[in-house]
Scaffold this motif. Structure first.
Motif, PDB file in Angstrom:
ATOM      1  N   UNK A   1       0.808  -1.214   0.000  1.00 25.32           N
ATOM      2  CA  UNK A   1       0.000   0.000   0.000  1.00 25.32           C
ATOM      3  C   UNK A   1       0.848   1.273   0.000  1.00 25.32           C
ATOM      4  N   UNK A   2       2.146   1.170   0.359  1.00 24.24           N
ATOM      5  CA  UNK A   2       2.975   2.379   0.382  1.00 24.24           C
ATOM      6  C   UNK A   2       3.303   2.808  -1.037  1.00 24.24           C
ATOM      7  N   UNK A   3       3.779   1.853  -1.845  1.00 25.24           N
ATOM      8  CA  UNK A   3       4.074   2.179  -3.238  1.00 25.24           C
ATOM      9  C   UNK A   3       2.969   1.678  -4.158  1.00 25.24           C
ATOM     10  N   UNK A   4       2.453   0.493  -3.867  1.00 23.31           N
ATOM     11  CA  UNK A   4       1.397  -0.066  -4.711  1.00 23.31           C
ATOM     12  C   UNK A   4       1.967  -0.614  -6.006  1.00 23.31           C
ATOM     13  N   UNK A   5       1.330  -1.617  -6.558  1.00 27.20           N
ATOM     14  CA  UNK A   5       1.797  -2.199  -7.802  1.00 27.20           C
ATOM     15  C   UNK A   5       1.748  -1.191  -8.944  1.00 27.20           C
ATOM     16  N   UNK A   6       0.791  -0.278  -8.886  1.00 24.67           N
ATOM     17  CA  UNK A   6       0.643   0.675  -9.982  1.00 24.67           C
ATOM     18  C   UNK A   6       1.848   1.597 -10.096  1.00 24.67           C
ATOM     19  N   UNK A   7       2.636   1.733  -9.023  1.00 24.28           N
ATOM     20  CA  UNK A   7       3.808   2.605  -9.030  1.00 24.28           C
ATOM     21  C   UNK A   7       5.099   1.827  -9.226  1.00 24.28           C
ATOM     22  N   UNK A   8       4.999   0.515  -9.417  1.00 27.84           N
ATOM     23  CA  UNK A   8       6.187  -0.305  -9.566  1.00 27.84           C
ATOM     24  C   UNK A   8       6.802  -0.074 -10.943  1.00 27.84           C
ATOM     25  N   UNK A   9       8.078   0.278 -11.011  1.00 21.60           N
ATOM     26  CA  UNK A   9       8.700   0.531 -12.327  1.00 21.60           C
ATOM     27  C   UNK A   9       8.943  -0.738 -13.132  1.00 21.60           C
ATOM     28  N   UNK A  10       8.713  -1.923 -12.534  1.00 22.03           N
ATOM     29  CA  UNK A  10       8.859  -3.180 -13.271  1.00 22.03           C
ATOM     30  C   UNK A  10       7.463  -3.759 -13.497  1.00 22.03           C
ATOM     31  N   UNK A  11       7.181  -4.082 -14.718  1.00 18.09           N
ATOM     32  CA  UNK A  11       5.877  -4.622 -15.066  1.00 18.09           C
ATOM     33  C   UNK A  11       6.069  -5.861 -15.931  1.00 18.09           C
ATOM     34  N   UNK A  12       5.240  -6.866 -15.703  1.00 16.31           N
ATOM     35  CA  UNK A  12       5.240  -8.065 -16.547  1.00 16.31           C
ATOM     36  C   UNK A  12       3.869  -8.167 -17.207  1.00 16.31           C
ATOM     37  N   UNK A  13       3.858  -8.134 -18.524  1.00 17.40           N
ATOM     38  CA  UNK A  13       2.622  -8.332 -19.266  1.00 17.40           C
ATOM     39  C   UNK A  13       2.534  -9.794 -19.695  1.00 17.40           C
ATOM     40  N   UNK A  14       1.371 -10.401 -19.465  1.00 22.47           N
ATOM     41  CA  UNK A  14       1.139 -11.778 -19.885  1.00 22.47           C
ATOM     42  C   UNK A  14       0.169 -11.785 -21.051  1.00 22.47           C
ATOM     43  N   UNK A  15       0.528 -12.510 -22.092  1.00 23.09           N
ATOM     44  CA  UNK A  15      -0.315 -12.657 -23.271  1.00 23.09           C
ATOM     45  C   UNK A  15      -0.581 -14.139 -23.496  1.00 23.09           C
ATOM     46  N   UNK A  16      -1.716 -14.444 -24.158  1.00 25.42           N
ATOM     47  CA  UNK A  16      -2.139 -15.832 -24.358  1.00 25.42           C
ATOM     48  C   UNK A  16      -2.266 -16.149 -25.844  1.00 25.42           C
ATOM     49  N   UNK A  17      -1.840 -17.356 -26.194  1.00 29.33           N
ATOM     50  CA  UNK A  17      -2.030 -17.879 -27.553  1.00 29.33           C
ATOM     51  C   UNK A  17      -2.525 -19.318 -27.416  1.00 29.33           C
ATOM     52  N   UNK A  18      -3.847 -19.480 -27.235  1.00 29.82           N
ATOM     53  CA  UNK A  18      -4.406 -20.814 -27.076  1.00 29.82           C
ATOM     54  C   UNK A  18      -4.448 -21.569 -28.395  1.00 29.82           C
ATOM     55  N   UNK A  19      -4.557 -20.828 -29.517  1.00 30.02           N
ATOM     56  CA  UNK A  19      -4.584 -21.473 -30.825  1.00 30.02           C
ATOM     57  C   UNK A  19      -3.208 -21.950 -31.281  1.00 30.02           C
ATOM     58  N   UNK A  20      -2.160 -21.481 -30.593  1.00 27.39           N
ATOM     59  CA  UNK A  20      -0.773 -21.809 -30.950  1.00 27.39           C
ATOM     60  C   UNK A  20      -0.488 -21.451 -32.414  1.00 27.39           C
ATOM     61  N   UNK A  21      -1.072 -20.310 -32.835  1.00 30.27           N
ATOM     62  CA  UNK A  21      -0.871 -19.868 -34.214  1.00 30.27           C
ATOM     63  C   UNK A  21       0.073 -18.679 -34.312  1.00 30.27           C
ATOM     64  N   UNK A  22       0.696 -18.320 -33.178  1.00 30.02           N
ATOM     65  CA  UNK A  22       1.638 -17.212 -33.169  1.00 30.02           C
ATOM     66  C   UNK A  22       1.006 -15.849 -33.016  1.00 30.02           C
ATOM     67  N   UNK A  23      -0.347 -15.793 -33.000  1.00 31.63           N
ATOM     68  CA  UNK A  23      -1.046 -14.525 -32.810  1.00 31.63           C
ATOM     69  C   UNK A  23      -1.611 -14.514 -31.390  1.00 31.63           C
ATOM     70  N   UNK A  24      -1.178 -13.581 -30.579  1.00 28.19           N
ATOM     71  CA  UNK A  24      -1.568 -13.531 -29.181  1.00 28.19           C
ATOM     72  C   UNK A  24      -2.813 -12.668 -28.969  1.00 28.19           C
ATOM     73  N   UNK A  25      -3.561 -13.024 -27.931  1.00 26.38           N
ATOM     74  CA  UNK A  25      -4.682 -12.235 -27.417  1.00 26.38           C
ATOM     75  C   UNK A  25      -5.851 -12.136 -28.392  1.00 26.38           C
ATOM     76  N   UNK A  26      -6.033 -13.160 -29.234  1.00 20.10           N
ATOM     77  CA  UNK A  26      -7.274 -13.254 -29.987  1.00 20.10           C
ATOM     78  C   UNK A  26      -8.392 -13.603 -29.005  1.00 20.10           C
ATOM     79  N   UNK A  27      -9.631 -13.369 -29.415  1.00 23.75           N
ATOM     80  CA  UNK A  27     -10.749 -13.545 -28.479  1.00 23.75           C
ATOM     81  C   UNK A  27     -10.779 -14.941 -27.881  1.00 23.75           C
ATOM     82  N   UNK A  28     -10.545 -15.971 -28.698  1.00 24.68           N
ATOM     83  CA  UNK A  28     -10.622 -17.347 -28.200  1.00 24.68           C
ATOM     84  C   UNK A  28      -9.391 -17.773 -27.417  1.00 24.68           C
ATOM     85  N   UNK A  29      -8.340 -16.960 -27.429  1.00 28.28           N
ATOM     86  CA  UNK A  29      -7.103 -17.357 -26.749  1.00 28.28           C
ATOM     87  C   UNK A  29      -7.270 -17.438 -25.241  1.00 28.28           C
TER      88      UNK A  29
END
Length: 552
Positions: free
Chosen positions: A136-164
């Motif tokens: 609560x002092x810094x909060x995640x929103x103020x963290x200078x390190x961020x990890x974005x997670x993306x999904x490819x359920x179709x395994x077609x190399x295109x991430x974050x499609x609706x069905x992924x």
């Protein structure tokens, strides 16, 4: 003071740059879909501006609308729906700007996930972000390190499609490629070790390599020069009637950020939606489909679901109208559950026992025909060898078809096979055949066996007979038989002397009688009485002791 001001300025620029999509992140790298439909909606992508936000603060959901050439479409009205408890949206719709982006803010006053659905002209996408009171002092929103997670359920190399983000929709839709991208001050950074885990560890299986820590159920990745690392996550699809939301989390090892003169752990999260998995059918079989009293049949239930064979250890409830079945419930292995049906000790009304299998709201039924013990009537026949003749034996009970064998090739059965209960075979004895005994062995389709005896008498000797050849009595009852033919005296024996006694044991003249008395039984039981004359000729009769028979 100057140093603090520089830090603040750098960090603010980092936050603004990341939200706007610069520095290699954001919406500027949207995958271009196939198609040539300029100006027509062909792709909708919904993304939060962060994956973790401080409870009580505001975060933004950005919906980007693209045409078939991957170009943004301005002026489209996007509808937003909040499907989480406790979250508040700033608006239920917004119009896309020149970059094809429509956005709304979301706020949550307690810890939990805010899940939002965006929709435009029939295209939908759904994403979640976590509100938390942690740090609560810094909060995640103020963290200078961020990890974005993306999904490819179709395994077609295109991430974050609706069905992924939707798993277990159909067969072979339970593997999701998760891409972790690490940013430090908005810049993709290589060499960071990232731990990937889930809030539903029982649903998620990681590759079994040295990178997997089974104690914490965490898989460790190290980002490459592009700040990316991937792992294929297998989701254990389970039978459940409603959609289930579960999450994949990321957290980096502590990393020193020079501008802040401090080490941080970057975090990220992503929601996956486990689709309802339902039973679509049961294929139930019994082998054999006919069972003798007290016999068995092997039951096999093949259970199919909306994603293919049922998961292991799916419970199949089994019921039967007569007899017994074990185990119940039976558990599936590779989509198949097996059990053993044991027929009752009597033939039920209609001669059928039905076995029913039930999983969820699906049922299946298989019928098993119940038949008596294998028998041949009469069990003994006598023919005069001087005149010759034909002997006829009738086979019933057991499990058709039947095979008949003779211990003497000169007296072959005709036919040698029978297909139905109640069928007969014959044996021809030529005239002037010498006295001898021929034995016939009958096997049913399950190799149950019974024997019949043909006595061929010498010249002048009449056929040895017992009358009647069969009778049914209740426990404690008696029955009287007449023996004639052959050559006296006659010796009488019981196949089950403890259940059926014979008196007298010897009859001295043709036309004489003997009496049998039944003992106590709990189920219908057949006992054979055999008479042997002075020349070794034999005849037999069958006594059925049935507790349901009416005592006279």
């Amino acid at each position: 003071m100057v140093k603090d001001a520089v830090k603040t300025t750098v960090f603010c620029l980092f936050v603004l740059c990341f939200i706007a999509g610069c520095g290699g992140g954001g919406f500027g790298t949207a995958d271009t879909p196939p198609g040539v439909n300029p100006g027509q909606v062909s792709l909708l992508k919904l993304m939060p501006d962060r994956n973790v936000a401080q409870t009580g603060s505001f975060a933004f959901f950005h919906a980007r609308v693209l045409d078939g050439n991957g170009m943004p479409i301005a002026g489209k009205n996007v509808n937003f729906t909040n499907i989480s408890v406790g979250a508040t949206l700033s608006a239920t719709s917004a119009v896309t700007d020149k970059d094809g982006i429509a956005k709304v803010s979301v706020r949550m006053t307690h810890s939990g996930y805010a899940t939002v659905i965006a929709e435009v002209e029939g295209f939908r996408d759904k994403r979640s972000l976590l509100f938390t009171t942690l740090n609560s002092i810094r909060g995640f929103a103020l963290n200078p390190i961020l990890v974005l997670l993306d999904a490819d359920r179709n395994l077609n190399g295109i991430y974050n499609e609706a069905d992924d983000f939707r798993v277990c929709q159909a067969p072979n839709t339970n593997v999701v490629r998760v891409r972790a991208t690490a940013y430090v001050m908005g810049v993709r950074t290589g060499g960071l070790r990232v731990g990937i885990s889930s809030d539903y560890p029982s649903l998620v299986t990681f590759p079994n390599t040295p990178l997997f820590d089974g104690t914490t159920n965490t898989y460790y990745l190290t980002t490459n020069s592009q700040g990316e690392a991937t792992v294929d996550v297998t989701v254990n699809c389970q039978l459940q009637p409603n959609e289930l939301l579960f999450n994949i989390f990321a957290i980096t090892d502590a990393y020193y950020v020079e501008d802040f003169d401090k080490s941080f752990r970057g975090t990220g999260g992503m929601s996956l939606f486990l689709q309802p998995v339902t039973i679509t059918g049961i294929n139930l079989t019994a082998d054999p489909s006919t069972a003798i009293v007290n016999g068995i049949s092997n039951i096999r239930a093949v259970v199919n679901t909306s994603i293919g064979p049922a998961p292991d250890n799916t419970a199949v409830q089994l019921y039967t109208t007569c007899g017994t079945i074990t185990p119940t419930p039976a558990m599936t292995l590779n989509g198949v559950a097996t059990a053993v049906f044991t027929a009752p000790s009597y033939i039920p009304q209609g001669g059928i026992c039905s076995v029913v299998a039930k999983v969820g709201n699906q049922t299946a039924t298989v019928n098993i025909t119940i038949t008596g013990q294998l028998r041949v009537d009469p069990s003994t026949l006598t023919i005069n060898g001087t005149t010759g003749g034909t002997a006829t034996f009738t086979v019933s009970g057991g499990i058709p078809g039947y095979r008949i064998y003779s211990n003497n090739a000169a007296f072959a059965p005709n036919p040698t096979t029978l297909n139905t209960s109640g069928s007969s075979f014959t044996v021809t004895v030529p005239a002037n055949t010498s006295a001898q005994t021929v034995t016939f062995t009958i096997l049913d389709s399950q190799s149950n066996s019974v024997t019949a005896t043909l006595n061929i008498t010498a010249t002048g000797e009449s056929q040895l007979t017992i009358s009647p050849i069969s009778v049914t009595i209740a426990p404690g009852e008696s029955a009287t038989f007449v023996i004639s033919g052959g050559t006296a005296p006659y010796t009488l024996t019981s196949s089950r002397p403890s259940l059926l006694t014979v008196s007298p044991a010897t009859v001295t003249s043709s036309g004489g009688t003997f009496t049998v008395t039944a003992g106590t039984v709990t189920a219908s039981t057949d006992v054979t009485i055999t008479a042997r004359d002075a020349n070794g000729n034999m005849a037999s009769a069958t006594v059925t002791i049935d507790p349901r028979a009416t005592t006279t």
